[in-house]
Design a protein around this motif. Structure first.
Motif, PDB file in Angstrom:
ATOM      1  N   HIS A 230       0.823  -1.217   0.000  1.00  0.00           N
ATOM      2  CA  HIS A 230       0.000   0.000   0.000  1.00  0.00           C
ATOM      3  C   HIS A 230       0.857   1.267   0.000  1.00  0.00           C
ATOM      4  CE1 HIS A 230      -3.978  -1.821   0.484  1.00  0.00           C
ATOM      5  NE2 HIS A 230      -3.388  -2.727   1.247  1.00  0.00           N
ATOM      6  N   LEU A 231       2.153   1.114   0.218  1.00  0.00           N
ATOM      7  CA  LEU A 231       3.039   2.276   0.279  1.00  0.00           C
ATOM      8  C   LEU A 231       3.903   2.429  -0.966  1.00  0.00           C
ATOM      9  CD1 LEU A 231       4.276   2.090   3.996  1.00  0.00           C
ATOM     10  CD2 LEU A 231       2.248   3.235   3.054  1.00  0.00           C
ATOM     11  N   CYS A 232       3.677   1.603  -1.987  1.00  0.00           N
ATOM     12  CA  CYS A 232       4.523   1.702  -3.179  1.00  0.00           C
ATOM     13  C   CYS A 232       3.678   1.571  -4.442  1.00  0.00           C
ATOM     14  CB  CYS A 232       5.624   0.641  -3.149  1.00  0.00           C
ATOM     15  SG  CYS A 232       5.068  -1.053  -3.011  1.00  0.00           S
ATOM     16  N   GLY A 233       4.248   2.044  -5.535  1.00  0.00           N
ATOM     17  CA  GLY A 233       3.557   1.974  -6.812  1.00  0.00           C
ATOM     18  C   GLY A 233       2.581   3.117  -6.997  1.00  0.00           C
ATOM     19  N   PRO A 234       2.017   3.234  -8.204  1.00  0.00           N
ATOM     20  CA  PRO A 234       1.056   4.317  -8.477  1.00  0.00           C
ATOM     21  C   PRO A 234      -0.192   4.173  -7.620  1.00  0.00           C
ATOM     22  CG  PRO A 234       1.114   2.714 -10.282  1.00  0.00           C
ATOM     23  CD  PRO A 234       2.249   2.372  -9.385  1.00  0.00           C
ATOM     24  N   GLY A 235      -0.705   5.307  -7.140  1.00  0.00           N
ATOM     25  CA  GLY A 235      -1.904   5.293  -6.311  1.00  0.00           C
ATOM     26  C   GLY A 235      -1.666   4.827  -4.901  1.00  0.00           C
ATOM     27  N   ASN A 236      -0.405   4.888  -4.429  1.00  0.00           N
ATOM     28  CA  ASN A 236      -0.124   4.405  -3.073  1.00  0.00           C
ATOM     29  C   ASN A 236      -0.720   5.327  -2.019  1.00  0.00           C
ATOM     30  OD1 ASN A 236       1.993   6.395  -2.091  1.00  0.00           O
ATOM     31  ND2 ASN A 236       3.023   5.646  -3.927  1.00  0.00           N
ATOM     32  N   LEU A 237      -0.717   4.880  -0.780  1.00  0.00           N
ATOM     33  CA  LEU A 237      -1.373   5.616   0.299  1.00  0.00           C
ATOM     34  C   LEU A 237      -0.754   6.989   0.505  1.00  0.00           C
ATOM     35  CD1 LEU A 237      -3.439   5.750   2.574  1.00  0.00           C
ATOM     36  CD2 LEU A 237      -1.826   4.493   4.036  1.00  0.00           C
TER      37      LEU A 237
END
Length: 248
Positions: A230-237
């Protein structure tokens, strides 16, 4: 993997929900994060999701059969337990089959959240959840049936993949390397098909970001514990929160 929202008393911890059975080590920054916090916020309560795995009406997992090869469906059925919360396969919600199937191919022990939760209960440390079981189910319900079937077909074609991916991700996580965790996850059937990453990560990240704004007490040291993906990649938190962050 362990971050602070700049200028606040809020920290984000990227967790692993499960550890490989052969590598149970927890890095020291996890214990340090727990000790720092006055209160904890977790994703959701897994026990409340179990009753929602079964479908009281269509769609049911049985509807995946025409979308999979005969061999893949037979393998999946053979893999499935004959009793317990996950049985029978045909009566589960289709997304429940996808979420549960990899765990049947893994040798694991509990990860960060169960350990933290036990400590919090023993020490009377307050904790809350970012979402309800119904909200989790609603997000996962949006995954198209053909994407679920394709992911399960790929999983049956490479039954060693869940354990291999878990071990590689755990190694990257221990090193605090978010880019490595993202790269490894991108090679898994879970995140390589349209709709799956969107439902499991992006939709929930947006909902969490909106909810955190109302949950956070500016005077309370709060640790938000979510899966590392949830903290990495596009659209992360962090993107959804639209706040500056810094490594702890």
């Amino acid at each position: 993997m362990y971050l602070q929202l700049t200028g606040t008393h809020v920290r984000l911890l990227g967790s692993m929900h499960l550890f490989p059975a052969t590598s149970r080590r927890t890095p020291p920054w996890v214990a340090e994060a727990y000790d720092w916090a006055d209160a904890l916020i977790f994703e959701s309560d897994p026990a409340t999701i179990v009753p929602l795995l079964r479908a009281s009406a269509p769609p049911r997992a049985a509807q995946l059969q025409p979308l999979m090869s005969a061999d893949a469906w037979t393998q999946l059925h053979t893999l499935w337990p004959a009793d317990g919360a996950l049985a029978p396969l045909d009566d589960l919600r289709p997304w429940a089959a996808l979420i549960a199937a990899p765990t049947l191919l893994q040798q694991v022990v509990e990860g960060v959240e169960p350990r933290m939760l036990r400590s919090a209960i023993a020490q009377a440390k307050p904790y809350r959840y970012l979402e309800t079981a119904a909200e989790v189910a609603a997000a996962l319900e949006s995954i198209p049936l053909d994407a679920l079937a394709a992911a399960l077909t790929m999983l049956m074609a490479d039954r060693d993949e869940p354990q291999r991916t878990l071990e590689l991700m755990h190694a990257g996580w221990l090193a605090g390397d978010l880019q490595a965790v993202q790269r490894i996850a991108a090679e898994s059937p879970f995140f390589d098909l349209p709709g799956i990453r969107q439902a499991i990560l992006n939709v929930r990240n947006r909902a969490w970001a909106a909810r955190l704004e109302s949950l956070l007490d500016p005077a309370e040291r709060t640790l938000v514990v979510v899966g590392a993906l949830h903290l990495c990649g596009p659209g992360n938190l962090m993107e959804c929160l639209a706040r500056p962050v810094e490594s702890v």
